[in-house]
Write an enzyme that holds these catalytic residues in place. Sequence first.
Site, PDB file in Angstrom:
ATOM      1  N   CYS A  77      -1.688  28.593 -34.154  1.00  0.00           N
ATOM      2  CA  CYS A  77      -0.452  29.368 -34.395  1.00  0.00           C
ATOM      3  C   CYS A  77       0.273  28.715 -35.709  1.00  0.00           C
ATOM      4  O   CYS A  77       0.766  29.375 -36.749  1.00  0.00           O
ATOM      5  CB  CYS A  77       0.499  29.227 -33.353  1.00  0.00           C
ATOM      6  N   LYS A 127      -6.273  20.938 -29.100  1.00  0.00           N
ATOM      7  CA  LYS A 127      -5.264  20.084 -28.364  1.00  0.00           C
ATOM      8  C   LYS A 127      -5.930  19.919 -26.848  1.00  0.00           C
ATOM      9  O   LYS A 127      -6.889  20.477 -26.527  1.00  0.00           O
ATOM     10  CB  LYS A 127      -3.848  20.326 -28.287  1.00  0.00           C
TER      11      LYS A 127
HETATM   12  P1  NAD Z   1      -5.872  36.527 -29.946  1.00  0.00           P
HETATM   13  O1  NAD Z   1      -6.615  36.596 -31.062  1.00  0.00           O
HETATM   14  O2  NAD Z   1      -6.518  35.442 -28.683  1.00  0.00           O
HETATM   15  O3  NAD Z   1      -5.940  38.003 -29.164  1.00  0.00           O
HETATM   16  C1  NAD Z   1      -5.429  38.897 -29.541  1.00  0.00           C
HETATM   17  C2  NAD Z   1      -6.640  40.071 -29.012  1.00  0.00           C
HETATM   18  O4  NAD Z   1      -5.928  41.360 -29.653  1.00  0.00           O
HETATM   19  C3  NAD Z   1      -7.851  39.956 -29.568  1.00  0.00           C
HETATM   20  O5  NAD Z   1      -8.849  39.824 -28.602  1.00  0.00           O
HETATM   21  C4  NAD Z   1      -7.838  41.284 -30.162  1.00  0.00           C
HETATM   22  O6  NAD Z   1      -9.476  41.791 -30.120  1.00  0.00           O
HETATM   23  C5  NAD Z   1      -7.069  42.232 -29.666  1.00  0.00           C
HETATM   24  N1  NAD Z   1      -6.786  43.488 -30.152  1.00  0.00           N
HETATM   25  C6  NAD Z   1      -6.530  43.706 -31.563  1.00  0.00           C
HETATM   26  N2  NAD Z   1      -6.229  44.925 -31.873  1.00  0.00           N
HETATM   27  C7  NAD Z   1      -6.478  45.537 -30.637  1.00  0.00           C
HETATM   28  C8  NAD Z   1      -6.022  46.743 -30.261  1.00  0.00           C
HETATM   29  N3  NAD Z   1      -5.698  47.870 -31.174  1.00  0.00           N
HETATM   30  N4  NAD Z   1      -6.122  47.206 -29.072  1.00  0.00           N
HETATM   31  C9  NAD Z   1      -6.399  46.233 -28.038  1.00  0.00           C
HETATM   32  N5  NAD Z   1      -6.857  44.859 -28.387  1.00  0.00           N
HETATM   33  C10 NAD Z   1      -6.516  44.608 -29.582  1.00  0.00           C
HETATM   34  O7  NAD Z   1      -4.407  35.927 -30.124  1.00  0.00           O
HETATM   35  P2  NAD Z   1      -3.324  35.483 -29.265  1.00  0.00           P
HETATM   36  O8  NAD Z   1      -3.712  33.633 -29.474  1.00  0.00           O
HETATM   37  O9  NAD Z   1      -3.465  36.003 -27.950  1.00  0.00           O
HETATM   38  O10 NAD Z   1      -2.177  35.623 -29.982  1.00  0.00           O
HETATM   39  C11 NAD Z   1      -1.415  36.955 -29.803  1.00  0.00           C
HETATM   40  C12 NAD Z   1      -0.128  36.902 -30.653  1.00  0.00           C
HETATM   41  O11 NAD Z   1       0.737  35.940 -30.032  1.00  0.00           O
HETATM   42  C13 NAD Z   1      -0.170  36.236 -32.101  1.00  0.00           C
HETATM   43  O12 NAD Z   1       0.842  37.077 -32.942  1.00  0.00           O
HETATM   44  C14 NAD Z   1       0.251  34.828 -31.823  1.00  0.00           C
HETATM   45  O13 NAD Z   1       0.671  34.441 -33.048  1.00  0.00           O
HETATM   46  C15 NAD Z   1       1.322  35.110 -30.854  1.00  0.00           C
HETATM   47  N6  NAD Z   1       1.313  33.853 -29.993  1.00  0.00           N
HETATM   48  C16 NAD Z   1       0.365  32.872 -29.734  1.00  0.00           C
HETATM   49  C17 NAD Z   1       0.344  32.005 -28.886  1.00  0.00           C
HETATM   50  C18 NAD Z   1      -1.008  30.931 -28.752  1.00  0.00           C
HETATM   51  O14 NAD Z   1      -0.618  29.895 -28.000  1.00  0.00           O
HETATM   52  N7  NAD Z   1      -2.054  31.551 -28.910  1.00  0.00           N
HETATM   53  C19 NAD Z   1       1.781  31.607 -28.499  1.00  0.00           C
HETATM   54  C20 NAD Z   1       2.667  32.288 -29.045  1.00  0.00           C
HETATM   55  C21 NAD Z   1       2.314  33.135 -29.558  1.00  0.00           C
END
Ligand code: NAD
Length: 426
Positions: A257, A317
Amino acid sequence: MVGAGYVGLALSAVLADFGHKVWVIRKDDQKNEALKKGKTHFYDPGLDDLVKKDLASGRFIPTTNYKEAIPNSEVAFICVGTPSRPNGDIDLSQVFGAAKEIGKNLRKGYTLVVNKSTTPPGTTKKVASILEKNKQKEAEFEVAFCPEFLREGSAIEDSRHPDRIIIGAESKKAIDILKEIHSKVDSLVLETKIASAEFIKYAANNYLALRIVYVNQLADICEKSGADIDEVIEGIGLDKRIGSHYWYPGLGYGGSCFPKDVAAFSAYAKKVGETDTIIKKMHQLNRKRIDKILKKVEKKLVTFSGKTIGVLGLACKKGTDDIRESPAIKVIEILINKKAQVKASDPLAIENTKKCFNRIEIFYDPYRAVKNSDAVFILNDCEEYKKINFDKIKKTMKGNFIFDSRNILDKTKIEKLGFNYMGIGK
Ligand code: NAD
């Protein structure tokens, strides 16, 4: 829930446990079939057990089919990735792609579409126009933005007990729906404009990243002044205006992030005409951090070339197997380029790391990773490393150098064992 990554999956599991029926939409057939059998594709404490419980309850339904999920849903969450483009700009294609698919499948009547992906102010409005363009005539919708603050490594716990829930919405109906969804969470709820909610997520992450950049600068100055950064942190943290949490000197912020959120916010500020920002500067400083520290480490070892380095900690982490933007991975790349031999260990991230490197040996057992090494590098904050018997390790090593990038060891005790210890800011 569109997107079954770290956020989407954890949140789906918790919402299903709260009693909601959740369709978990993902693209990947193989992962979908595995999830139906209770197999998740990443580790987070408690996630697997909760998913199995939810599957048994019938309220957690993995699918790749929007047609099955969206028309049956009162609320659709967008929880997809928002990576950086090479120039630092945010890549919103997953968000807009998800919006298009949701739009095409909206049912007759009302659906609330909630963006949870971290996106710059104005994005949720663009999601609304994509929905509008793709929906059937009879479909009605509203959009909202509900930022996600969970942390990898405690995603389930954070989803159950967040510090706050921010609801960025423009109608009472949307606010009430989101309040009801979160009714089992005993956290403070703040209602805001959509753009403010989008802004809050970036402002929070950028501030936390700023603290890391600041404490790293303090640490570097400490080293030249005879002060100890850990004592300095304790001293400043007692000031209630400052607080004692989240001061981590080390190799700079990493993970999935902060690097992308700082880059995206800096690009956004520039786009709206704010070019001379602290955000831009901290992004630049953080990018130089690993090189700066490794130069000091290499000086202590004379050269990395030909040395055997035992690396402890690969994930970004503790408590996660996520190696996205992990400082450890960057350090290993540099060590390999400088012709060092690397052996490594991590309690959770072995499989993910194997996908990045084919030339390094990786062990679950930390004692095996450091055997016959010239130096041990501790590269994340895994609790396990505090419990290691360094006396035993010393006897199996060739050299006696320890680089502790997270200051998790007691310098005095380690030096008493005959190690040449290097921490940060000491
Ligand atoms: P990630 O990459 O682990 O997961 C996103 C998933 O969405 C992927 O598996 C991808 O294949 C899927 N995807 C993309 N397009 C799609 C579609 N059209 N239909 C279905 N699935 C689809 O990402 P994440 O870590 O879960 O983060 C998601 C969002 O949340 C980001 O914007 C991130 O900044 C935010 N976020 C992440 C965290 C964290 O700790 N990882 C914390 C807070 C916010």
